[in-house]
Structure formats: C-alpha cells, structure tokens
Design an enzyme around this catalytic site. Structure first.
Site, mmCIF file in Angstrom:
data_model
loop_
_atom_site.group_PDB
_atom_site.id
_atom_site.type_symbol
_atom_site.label_atom_id
_atom_site.label_comp_id
_atom_site.label_asym_id
_atom_site.label_seq_id
_atom_site.Cartn_x
_atom_site.Cartn_y
_atom_site.Cartn_z
ATOM 1 N N PRO A 88 0.822 -1.216 0.000
ATOM 2 C CA PRO A 88 0.000 0.000 0.000
ATOM 3 C C PRO A 88 0.855 1.265 0.000
ATOM 4 O O PRO A 88 0.351 2.362 -0.221
ATOM 5 C CB PRO A 88 -0.819 -0.112 1.292
ATOM 6 C CG PRO A 88 -0.114 -1.114 2.146
ATOM 7 C CD PRO A 88 0.639 -2.020 1.228
ATOM 8 N N GLU A 115 2.103 -8.281 8.222
ATOM 9 C CA GLU A 115 2.459 -6.848 8.272
ATOM 10 C C GLU A 115 3.317 -6.434 7.074
ATOM 11 O O GLU A 115 3.824 -5.323 7.020
ATOM 12 C CB GLU A 115 3.205 -6.527 9.578
ATOM 13 C CG GLU A 115 2.337 -6.571 10.821
ATOM 14 C CD GLU A 115 1.066 -5.759 10.668
ATOM 15 O OE1 GLU A 115 1.157 -4.600 10.240
ATOM 16 O OE2 GLU A 115 -0.010 -6.303 10.950
ATOM 17 N N ASP A 168 -10.173 2.068 -24.651
ATOM 18 C CA ASP A 168 -10.844 1.957 -23.360
ATOM 19 C C ASP A 168 -10.714 3.241 -22.552
ATOM 20 O O ASP A 168 -9.918 4.113 -22.878
ATOM 21 C CB ASP A 168 -10.216 0.816 -22.544
ATOM 22 C CG ASP A 168 -10.704 -0.540 -23.022
ATOM 23 O OD1 ASP A 168 -11.721 -0.577 -23.724
ATOM 24 O OD2 ASP A 168 -10.056 -1.535 -22.687
HETATM 25 C C1 LIG Z 1 -2.009 -6.183 5.662
HETATM 26 S S1 LIG Z 1 -1.017 -5.672 4.326
HETATM 27 C C2 LIG Z 1 0.384 -4.970 5.131
HETATM 28 C C3 LIG Z 1 0.263 -3.494 5.327
HETATM 29 C C4 LIG Z 1 1.487 -2.839 5.993
HETATM 30 N N1 LIG Z 1 1.553 -3.192 7.375
HETATM 31 C C5 LIG Z 1 1.404 -1.324 5.866
HETATM 32 O O1 LIG Z 1 0.693 -0.683 6.648
HETATM 33 O O2 LIG Z 1 2.013 -0.768 4.918
HETATM 34 C C6 LIG Z 1 -0.419 -7.209 3.716
HETATM 35 C C7 LIG Z 1 0.017 -7.188 2.261
HETATM 36 O O3 LIG Z 1 -1.075 -6.901 1.410
HETATM 37 C C8 LIG Z 1 -0.607 -6.266 0.211
HETATM 38 N N2 LIG Z 1 -1.326 -4.994 0.080
HETATM 39 C C9 LIG Z 1 -2.095 -4.408 1.015
HETATM 40 N N3 LIG Z 1 -2.660 -3.280 0.550
HETATM 41 C C10 LIG Z 1 -2.245 -3.137 -0.721
HETATM 42 C C11 LIG Z 1 -2.494 -2.179 -1.737
HETATM 43 N N4 LIG Z 1 -3.278 -1.130 -1.528
HETATM 44 N N5 LIG Z 1 -1.907 -2.364 -2.944
HETATM 45 C C12 LIG Z 1 -1.084 -3.413 -3.170
HETATM 46 N N6 LIG Z 1 -0.817 -4.353 -2.243
HETATM 47 C C13 LIG Z 1 -1.391 -4.233 -1.037
HETATM 48 C C14 LIG Z 1 0.891 -6.095 0.371
HETATM 49 O O4 LIG Z 1 1.516 -7.154 -0.316
HETATM 50 C C15 LIG Z 1 1.079 -6.202 1.869
HETATM 51 O O5 LIG Z 1 2.385 -6.641 2.186
#
Ligand SMILES: C[S@@+](CC[C@H](N)C(=O)[O-])C[C@H]1O[C@@H](n2cnc3c(N)ncnc32)[C@H](O)[C@@H]1O
Length: 430
Positions: A88, A115, A168
């Site tokens: 994210p 995490e 598109d």
């Molecule tokens: C619960 S999330 C971890 C979030 C992290 N603790 C943070 O706050 O940045 C678990 C995984 O989901 C994926 N993920 C979560 N949100 C995402 C997003 N908006 N775009 C892409 N991948 C995402 C990533 O691979 C991440 O390591």
C-alpha cells in the site's frame, strides 16, 4: 510475457486466471503465469516464512531468506525482467504504468501477507513498489491479479482487437463513451438514434462528444491529459455553463481586525491589486461573492469609486470581463455584516474558514475541506487576512482553520492575492 507470482497461498490463484481473455492468452502461449509457493524456499523443517517484528509490535513479518531465494530462483538472467513488490506504500498503479510494464519479458510479483515483507527484500531485489489504491488489502494476491490482468491487456494478441486497450477508458485522458446493445428499447429507454443511423462519421463524432462529456462530469481531473481540439475545449466551456459548480462559497478580504508587524491589532489600507486579482480568481473558480471588509468610511468610499469605474463607469466598457469579476465585490464594515448578508441570501449561516500562513493548533487539510465544500450541503465563507494576518480571536471563532499553503520549499511568504488564488484552486477546482 512471463509472470511469476510469489505467494504463500498458491491455491488463491486456482481460478482468477482461468477465464476470458487471460485464459485464452495462456492457451495461445502469449502469456505464461507461474505461481510459486514461497514456503518451498524455506529451509527449516517447519517451512517458516514469517517471524515476529524486531522492536516489538503486533503481527508477523515475512522473512527475507525464503523470499530472496524465491526471487533469485525464478528471475531469468537473459530476459528483461522486473521485480514488483505489492504494497500500500507503493506508487499508485495506473493504466500508464500497466502499459509500461507490458514491455518487459518477465514480471515477478511479490505478494505480501501479515504486516508485509522484511525491508531488506525491498532494498535488495525490488525494482518497483506498486499499490493498487489507498486502502489496505489482507494480501498482495489481490493486487497481483489486478496487475496481471491490466498488463496483459496491453500485450499484442491478448485482446481480440489489438487496438482495444487504446480505446478503453483512461487512454488519452478520456473515459469511454456509453455503450448499447440490443434491444433497441428497454423499459422505455431507447438507444440514441445516431447509433442506428449507420452513418459512421456521425457515430464517431457522437462518441467523441459523449466521451468528453462523461469525463467532464465524472472525472474532470483526467481532462488535463486529453488532447482536445479548440472546438472541443469550447464544448467543455458550454458544459461548464450548463453544470455550474455544486458549492456555495464566498470569500472575504479582511482589513480589520488584523495584525501589524509588531502584532498589534490595526486596520490596513485597501490594495487595488488584491481587489482585482481576488475578484478575478473568485470569478474563475465560481465563488458567489467577495466581501471587502473595512470599518473606515473613507476607505470604503475610495473602494466604491474604484468599483464604480470598473462595473459602471468607463472601465466597464473598456474591459467587460473585469466588470464581470468585480461585480462579485461587496463592501461591508465588519465580518458580522458579511455573515449577515450571506445568511440572508443562502437562508443558512455559512461555515467560516480562516486562513493563515502560520500553523495553528487544529487545522483542516485541503482535501477534507474540499469534500465538505463540494457536498453543497452548507455555504462557506473563506477569510483572508491582510497585513500580518487575521487577529487571533477571528481565527479562534472560525469553524475551520485551513492548513497554510505549502510548496516544495520551506518558504511560504505569499501575498494575500497569491495565497487566495492557490487556495481557491486547491479547494474549488473540479
Ligand atoms: C495487511 S497488508 C500490510 C500493510 C502494511 N503493514 C502497511 O501498513 O504498509 C499485507 C500485504 O497486502 C498487500 N497490500 C495491502 N494493501 C495493498 C495495496 N493497496 N496495494 C497493493 N498491495 C497491497 C501487500 O503485499 C502487503 O504486504
């Protein structure tokens, strides 16, 4: 193109790539999607892929050794390959990035869980960090599906008609025109007659116009990238006239009570340039009125003469657009009088927004305030101070205090007319 997805949940991908054009593209050998279980690269007998975070805190972190090994083992040495970390915190994925990625021969996608992944993976192996939006997913697998699908659409041969991804939505800064199929009439709603005419030139023109109209109404921010003709720009001006902004915003330039350099409360003198420039910016951004607040009669008389010149006198003939802007100006002796006037017109007391170059205790950000303003629920009055800024009690009595205008440097000493133009743009642009 070869995709290699690294995940601790390989079964997650049992179905997402088994349908439609992505399935066909795999069958034709245009794309290849390999799913790798990160656990298989763990060396201990429990196949551990996560551990507790150093420094404490909740949740688990994905260990670097299995992931590092997985990347090294799948990366092709003789191909243009790209390692993507889904996170994210990454750059926001878009149509433009998907198009860029389609030029690689191999894309390796790391799916985080818990995490996230140990920071050293990012430092040692990752070429691009990608987020699919400002929200947190429970795993990178969802993001991987989005990336594989959107990138594949740009690979020649994946879509039946190769030109399609370029027609598109989002291509060239425009959303796609509305689509219809049979029947001609559905619950009394008919397909636009031009689409039944068989006249391809007219259909093309109608679609282009509808595309511009949709983008203007739904995603005006995209128009910045659109390549429009002069006629099309005029068409957007027409759309603006037909769709006035939904907000009810007023501006006040306060000459009393404000501070001087010694932080004593004073009243400042009118500045002609401020009046002209804020009125012009206000007219551009669709404010409903611009109050000049001054308690001194002589100053108001002076301003009255200037305003008369431009709105009724020789200036009005000389420059009608200036007249249009300065017609927004109203002279008042106090802020309370301005508030009274707005309440009378709108049938509702406006929310008062104070602005200041100095940070204050509790401030509102531009995006948050913009959302409130655009809801159209309440009228707003934005206060701009002259001299060394609005008196403390004016700021304290406001409903909101806006964060100071910041640029990329540590300097923020703007003229009030400069700040007003920037603030109106940040709060009121579509
Ligand atoms: C619960 S999330 C971890 C979030 C992290 N603790 C943070 O706050 O940045 C678990 C995984 O989901 C994926 N993920 C979560 N949100 C995402 C997003 N908006 N775009 C892409 N991948 C995402 C990533 O691979 C991440 O390591």
């Amino acid at each position: 193109m070869r995709f290699d997805i690294l995940t601790i949940f390989p079964r997650f991908f049992d179905s997402p790539f088994s349908y439609g054009v992505i399935k066909k593209a795999q069958e034709k050998g245009i794309i290849q999607i390999n799913i790798h279980d990160i656990r298989e690269f763990a060396e201990d007998k429990h196949k551990t892929v996560d551990d507790k975070p150093y420094g404490g805190g909740s949740g688990m972190v994905m260990k670097p050794e299995p992931l590092g090994k997985a990347i090294e083992s799948v990366r092709l040495s003789n191909a243009r390959s790209l390692v993507i970390l889904t996170t994210p915190q990454g750059e926001r994925f878009s149509d433009t990035i998907a198009n860029q990625f389609s030029n690689y021969e191999q894309i390796i996608i790391v799916c985080g869980r818990y995490e996230g992944v140990d920071e050293r993976i990012r430092e040692l192996y990752v070429d691009r960090e990608i987020s699919i939006g400002d929200y947190v997913l429970s795993g990178g697998e969802y993001a991987a599906c989005v990336i594989v699908d959107t990138v594949s659409r740009f690979i020649p041969g994946v879509l039946g008609n190769e030109a399609s991804p370029y027609h598109d939505s989002f291509r060239e800064g425009l959303l796609e025109y509305p689509q219809y199929t049979r029947p001609e009439s559905f619950k009394g709603k008919r397909v636009p007659s031009v689409l039944l005419s068989g006249n391809h030139k007219e259909i093309e023109e109608w679609r282009r116009k509808e595309s511009i109209k949709r983008t203007f109404l739904k995603r005006p921010d995209l128009l910045d990238r659109a390549n429009l003709t002069i006629e099309e720009i005029r068409f957007i001006q027409e759309l603006k006239k037909q769709n006035p902004p939904p907000f009810r915003v007023y501006v006040a330039l306060v000459h009393y009570p404000v501070y001087n350099k010694q932080f004593k409360i004073i009243s400042t003198a009118f500045t002609n340039l401020d009046i002209h420039d804020i009125a012009r910016a206000g007219r551009t951004y669709g404010i409903r009125g611009f109050f000049l607040v001054h308690p001194v009669l002589e100053q108001r008389e002076l301003a009255k003469q200037v305003l008369w010149h431009w709105t009724e006198g020789p200036g009005a003939l000389f420059n009608p657009t200036r007249k249009e802007a300065l017609k927004l100006v109203k002279l008042t002796t106090s802020l309370d009088e301005a508030l009274y006037e707005i309440t009378k017109t709108e049938g509702q007391r406006p929310r008062v927004v104070a602005t200041d170059a100095r940070p204050q205790k509790k401030m509102v950000g531009y995006q948050e305030l913009k959302e409130k303003i655009f809801s159209g629920n309440e009228p707003y009055l934005i206060l701009f101070g002259t001299g060394w800024g609005l008196a403390k009690h004016v700021i304290e009595n406001a409903d909101y205090v806006l964060k100071p205008v910041e640029g990329p440097t540590d300097y923020n000493h703007l003229s009030v007319r400069g700040a007003a133009a920037i603030i109106l743009d940040r709060l009121l642009s579509r």
